[in-house]
Every structure is written in structure tokens, then in C-alpha cells.
Design a protein around this motif. Structure first.
Motif, PDB file in Angstrom:
ATOM      1  N   ARG A 156       0.846  -1.191   0.000  1.00  0.00           N
ATOM      2  CA  ARG A 156       0.000   0.000   0.000  1.00  0.00           C
ATOM      3  C   ARG A 156       0.884   1.245   0.000  1.00  0.00           C
ATOM      4  N   GLN A 175      -3.009   5.018  -0.129  1.00  0.00           N
ATOM      5  CA  GLN A 175      -3.906   3.902   0.209  1.00  0.00           C
ATOM      6  C   GLN A 175      -4.016   3.728   1.723  1.00  0.00           C
ATOM      7  N   ILE A 192      -7.308   1.678   3.187  1.00  0.00           N
ATOM      8  CA  ILE A 192      -7.656   0.506   2.377  1.00  0.00           C
ATOM      9  C   ILE A 192      -7.198  -0.743   3.122  1.00  0.00           C
ATOM     10  N   GLU A 224      -7.978  -6.120   0.780  1.00  0.00           N
ATOM     11  CA  GLU A 224      -8.252  -5.422  -0.475  1.00  0.00           C
ATOM     12  C   GLU A 224      -6.941  -5.095  -1.185  1.00  0.00           C
ATOM     13  N   THR A 226      -4.272  -6.773  -1.160  1.00  0.00           N
ATOM     14  CA  THR A 226      -3.787  -8.007  -1.779  1.00  0.00           C
ATOM     15  C   THR A 226      -4.396  -8.176  -3.164  1.00  0.00           C
ATOM     16  N   GLN A 227      -5.671  -7.893  -3.227  1.00  0.00           N
ATOM     17  CA  GLN A 227      -6.376  -7.982  -4.510  1.00  0.00           C
ATOM     18  C   GLN A 227      -5.834  -6.940  -5.483  1.00  0.00           C
ATOM     19  N   ILE A 228      -5.635  -5.720  -4.968  1.00  0.00           N
ATOM     20  CA  ILE A 228      -5.113  -4.625  -5.803  1.00  0.00           C
ATOM     21  C   ILE A 228      -3.725  -5.013  -6.334  1.00  0.00           C
TER      22      ILE A 228
END
Ligand code: GDP
Ligand code: MG
Length: 590
Positions: free
Chosen positions: A244, A248, A253, A257, A259-261
Motif C-alpha cells: 500500500r 492507500q 484501504i 483489499e 492483496t487484490q489490488i
């Protein structure tokens, strides 16, 4: 096989070893995180652990922080234990269940250890986290390398940090995780240089490239070549991660999330996409790689660890033997211990006084020389008249005996003798023996000061004086006297003839015969008196005194020891405890 069930025992083993304190005796396999300030170390750890660590600009990590991540299943809630030792003495343990408190507690612990501000400290802070969301890993976060000191930092802060980092990474047992941002010149990174210095072949160095989203356009190909191990080859290679960014974080965040980004970032990246298939990108991939590395590293280290523990156990046991057992803690045992010590001491004294103990500078070697001196002086004085006959120039004794015969001559005609004269000469001679006797007693006193009391010495002296008093009586039994007279004379004497014939011409033989008897008597008598009163009786008295210590004694006071030996024994015993526990923990794996 399930990765968790495969790796967990090894990580637990190392934790067990660490918790018995074995790292004081030998180095344990560990992952250490190093890098320049703001390279992204804490971000990587955060992504790996799901724990929000203190972050910010400048120096944030100021003490080595050991992060023990334990994956727990079965609906167990998040739990953390933070512990540290101030000045290696008092241990502080803080337990908490709220992940958002990590930052606060770590900061407080750092302030305790390194002081508030910007200084660093070598003392380790341990944070153990049990949660369903973490992987099984133990990592140590270190202060980032700073180039320029900031306000309040010592001039040599850069060197201080490097020295601290060196202390961790130079151990063969550590895996060095070097965090390098992609947006700088990777080859010139200080942390990577340090790792290369102590691990030139890159066997235990793993590099993490961060901030791939911040690179200059056009540098992608170069960076890809680095990740693919083509520029600075490392056996363990490189992993690229995207954490991040500040924005972020500010937008709060969540990590899940993020990790997904991260995944989306790599999947959509024109240059870095292939890294996903090569297992060279994402935090998740890093976590798996690290765990596998750590476990294989642990496995490799186990035989060596086992060997080191065995060797140290052997050494410690031997050293403990040299320290001798200390007194038992319980009263009954302590009393028995005291009796044992006293008996041992008494036995030693006894055998010393009896001349049984063969040691260097044995007491009896010294005594024998003294006794010999006494014997020589004694013979020289007694038989001086024999030498004088041959050499009249030094005939003081002859003169005095002549004088004596004049002074003590009674009304008898010449040729008739007076026994008194004979007796006077003998007594005079005996008196002359006193001086060498006292001389040798005195020099023996010097030798024996440490083992005989002054009262015993006075007693010995008195007994020797008594002996001389007795010798002034001039006495021996007829048969003994006759035996000696016949031995030294060419003529034959008989008991029947002697009292009748008063033969003055035989006086010198008669004197000599009597002296021979005195030599026999006295040569042994003096050493015997000394041995008896100054050694044997002293030894006995000492033994009695010793045993009387036991009566009404304050045993613990008597046995109290504040010696280096007891400190050493305590140290060795605690080492023995640690090593034994370690060996036990290890025995299941070897
Ligand atoms: P440390 O000093 O090495 O612990 O570095 P930090 O983890 O505190 O990171 C320094 C700064 O870089 C923080 O503001 C992070 O948010 C930021 N950062 C770390 N990793 C990344 C990344 O992969 N991408 C971006 N954009 N920012 C990152
Ligand atoms: Mg940090």
C-alpha cells in the motif's frame, strides 16, 4: 502434504529453542529484514503479517523487533504478546487482543529501551501474534540504514545502525531479506552491498523489490532483468511486491483489499505480468517462499545445531565437575554436606600429619632436612673431643675438662678419679646441646606455622627442655653402657671388673661410650617430640575443633558462599538447563 502441517513443527521447534534462551549459546535460523530507510520494510512485514506496524517517515524502527507469526485455526480470536527485557534484567510482558494497539505498544517498548526520540538500541522486542490470518513465520525487523543523521541523532548513527544490522546478518544461521525499492539504482543499495559482503555467493540472501508502481517509465526492462536474477545473481533470487502506498494507507484501504489490488497490478502490467507465473511476484508468493526457505534452512541447520548442543553440553558438564557440587539448599542436606566437608578436611589433616599425603613440598621432606641438621650438629658437639685429640689447636673442650678435673679434684691422690668430675663434664656437654635443639625447633616452627598452634609449640619447647633436664641426670643401664664401651675399646670390660677398677686412662672411652648412648637417645627423641606435639596432637586438636563447629552451628551461614566459583556454577547450571531442554526439543527431529 499440507504446507501448514509440514512446516509448522520446524518453526515451533525454533521457537521452543528460542524460548529456552538457547540463542545465548548458539545462533538460531532466523529471517532478518534489512534495507534503507523508507525502502518499504515495514510495509512488506505488514503485508505478510496483516499487522499494522509503526510506520512513517524518518527512523521508525529503532530496536530489533522479532515478529513471531503463528497461524491458529478453529475460531481462535486474534491475540498478541509483546515482551522485552530492559537492561537484560526485568522482563516486561504485555498481552492484548486488539490489532490496532500494536503500533502503540511497540512504540512504548521502543521508548522504554532506546529512550524517546531518534536513538537506536540493540535490545530485542518480541511480538508474538496468533491469528487465523497470519502465516507461520518468524522475522526480525531492523532499523533502516540512514545516511544523514537527523536532528538529535548522533553523528555516527549510520555506523551504529550498520553495526546492529551486521550483528544479525553475519550469523550463518540467518536468512537475509533485503528490501530494495525498484525506483532507485538497485546495484548501489547499501543493504544489498552489506548482504553481499557477508554472503558473497548469495546463498542466504533474498531480495525483495518494492514500489514497482513508482518506477520511471522506460526502466521496466532493466528491473525485469534484475528480478530474473540476471544482473546481481542471488541463489535465493528476487521477489517483487506492491504494498500500500501512502495514499492507500491514508484512505484506510484494508490489507485484504490491498492483496487484490496487488494481484490486479501484476496481472495488468505489460512487463511484470510474467513474474506471476514464475512465482516471482506478490506478497503471497513471498510468504510461501520465505516459509519454505526458512524451513529448509532450519532442516539444514539441525544436525549442526544438534552437534553444537552436544558439544556444549559435554563442555558444561565437565566445567561443572571442576566447580564441585555446591551446598544443597535444604537444611538436612546442607548439614550432611557440612559433615562431609569437615570429615574430608579432617582426613586430609590427618594424612598430612602422618606424612601419608604425598604432595609437592611435602611437610616431611622439609622436616627431614631439619632433623638431619639437628642430628649433625648434635654429633659434632658431642664428639668434638675426638677431633680435638687429633687437632689440639681447637681444643677448648679439652681445656675445660682439664680445668674441671683441677677444680673438682678432692683429697684423692693422682690417678684416682672422682665420679663427680666425669659427671660435670657430661652435664656441661649436655647443656651445650640445648642451643642447636632450640635452633632446629625454631626453624621447624617456621615451616609449621600454618598447621600448629602457638600453644602446641610452647608445649613442644617445654618437652624438649624437660628432656635436657633429664639428660643432665647422666644415666644409662649398665648392660647398654658396657656394650658400647666394649664396642669402641680395644680392651674387654666386664660388669664385674668395672666398678672395682677405677681406671682413669679409660675415661675418654667411657665418655665416648656414654655419648654414643646419648646420641641414640636424643637423635630420635627430638624429632619424635616435634612430630608428636606439633603435628599429631595439633592435627587431633584441629579435628576436634572442626567437629565442634557442627554443634549448634548456623549451617546456612557457614555454607554461604559468595565466591566466583558459586557465580560460575550458577551460570553453568543455567546453561546446562537450557542445553538439556534444547536437546530434548531437538531429539524428535534428529
Ligand atoms: P521502511 O522505512 O523501510 O519501513 O518503509 P515503509 O514500509 O515505512 O515505507 C515507506 C513508504 O513507502 C511508506 O509511505 C509506504 O506507504 C510506501 N510504500 C511502501 N511500499 C510501497 C509500494 O509498493 N508502493 C507504493 N506506492 N508505496 C509503497
Ligand atoms: Mg520501518
Amino acid at each position: 502434504m499440507n504446507l501448514q502441517t509440514y512446516i509448522r513443527p520446524y518453526i515451533d521447534l525454533i521457537d521452543t529453542l528460542r524460548s529456552v534462551g538457547i540463542q545465548k549459546d548458539l545462533a538460531l535460523p532466523t529471517i532478518v529484514v534489512i534495507g534503507d530507510q523508507s525502502s518499504g520494510k515495514s510495509s512488506v512485514l505488514e503485508a505478510l503479517s496483516g499487522i499494522a506496524l509503526p510506520r512513517g517517515s524518518g527512523i521508525v524502527t529503532r530496536c530489533p523487533l522479532e515478529l513471531r507469526l503463528r497461524n491458529v485455526t478453529g475460531g481462535v480470536s486474534w491475540k498478541a504478546v509483546l515482551s522485552y527485557r530492559k537492561k537484560k534484567i526485568e522482563k516486561t510482558i504485555i498481552e492484548f487482543g486488539d490489532p490496532s494497539l500494536v503500533e502503540k505498544h511497540v512504540e512504548e517498548a521502543q521508548n522504554e529501551l532506546a529512550g524517546k526520540g531518534v536513538k537506536i538500541c540493540d535490545d530485542l522486542i518480541t511480538l508474538e501474534v496468533r491469528s487465523a490470518d497470519v502465516c507461520d513465520l518468524t522475522l526480525i525487523d531492523l532499523p533502516g540504514i540512514a545516511r544523514v543523521p537527523v536532528q538529535g541523532q548522533p553523528q555516527d548513527i549510520g555506523n551504529q545502525i550498520k553495526r546492529l544490522i551486521m550483528k544479525f546478518i553475519e550469523k550463518q544461521e540467518t536468512i537475509n531479506m533485503v528490501v530494495v525499492p525498484c525506483n532507485i539504482d538497485i546495484a548501489t543499495t547499501e543493504a544489498l552491498k552489506m548482504a553481499q559482503e557477508i554472503d558473497p555467493e548469495g546463498i542466504r540472501t533474498l531480495a525483495i523489490l518494492t514500489k514497482p508502481d513508482l518506477i520511471d517509465r522506460g526502466t521496466e526492462k532493466n528491473i525485469l532483468a534484475v528480478v530474473q536474477n540476471k544482473v546481481i545473481p542471488l541463489r535465493k533470487g528476487y521477489v517483487m511486491v506492491k504494498c500500500r502506498g501512502q495514499q492507500q494507507i491514508d484512505e484506510k484501504i484494508p490489507l485484504v483489499e490491498a492483496t487484490q489490488i496487488e494481484r490486479d497490478f501484476f496481472q495488468n502490467h505489460d512487463f511484470f505480468r510474467p513474474l506471476l507465473d514464475e512465482n516471482k511476484a506478490t506478497v503471497k508468493c513471498l510468504a510461501i517462499k520465505l516459509t519454505q526457505d526458512l524451513v529448509s534452512h532450519i532442516k539444514k541447520s539441525l544436525p549442526k545445531l544438534d552437534e553444537q548442543i552436544k558439544k556444549q553440553l559435554w563442555d558444561v558438564r565437565n566445567e561443572l565437575k571442576e566447580c564441585e557440587a555446591g551446598p544443597p539448599q535444604d537444611l538436612k542436606g546442607a548439614k550432611q554436606f557440612l559433615i562431609k566437608i569437615l570429615t574430608k578436611f579432617n582426613d586430609k589433616i590427618k594424612s598430612l600429619s602422618l606424612g601419608e599425603l604425598i604432595i609437592e613440598e611435602n611437610l616431611f621432606v622439609q622436616l627431614r632436612t631439619e632433623f638431619k641438621k639437628w642430628n649433625d650438629a648434635f654429633i659434632r658437639i658431642l664428639f668434638s673431643f675426638l677431633y680435638e685429640k687429633k687437632n689440639p689447636s681447637c681444643s677448648q673442650q679439652v681445656d675445660s675438662s682439664k680445668e674441671l678435673s683441677q677444680n673438682y679434684r678432692g683429697r684423692e691422690l693422682l690417678g684416682f678419679s672422682n665420679y663427680r668430675v666425669f659427671e660435670m663434664i657430661l652435664q656441661d656437654r649436655m647443656a651445650k646441646l640445648k642451643e642447636p635443639a632450640i635452633k632446629s625447633l625454631n626453624s621447624i616452627k617456621g615451616t609449621l606455622t600454618s598447621c600448629s598452634s602457638s600453644s602446641q609449640q610452647a608445649k613442644t619447647e617445654q618437652r624438649i627442655m624437660d628432656q635436657f633436664e633429664m639428660e643432665s641426670m647422666i644415666y644409662t643401664q649398665d648392660p647398654i653402657y658396657l656394650k658400647f664401651l666394649n664396642e669402641i675399646s680395644s680392651e674387654k670390660f666386664s660388669e664385674a671388673q668395672l666398678p672395682v677398677f677405677d681406671i682413669k686412662s679409660k675415661y675418654s672411652e667411657m665418655l665416648q661410650a656414654y655419648y654414643e648412648i646419648v646420641v641414640q637417645r636424643m637423635a630420635d627423641q627430638l624429632p619424635m617430640l616435634i612430630s608428636f606435639y606439633m603435628l599429631k596432637e595439633t592435627a587431633q586438636l584441629l579435628c576436634t575443633d572442626m567437629l565442634s563447629i557442627l554443634e549448634g552451628a548456623n549451617v546456612s551461614e557457614l555454607l554461604f558462599e559468595d565466591s566466583d566459583v558459586s557465580k560460575r556454577r550458577k551460570y553453568l547450571q543455567s546453561r546446562l538447563g537450557r542445553l538439556t531442554a534444547a536437546q530434548e526439543a531437538l531429539s524428535d527431529f534428529i
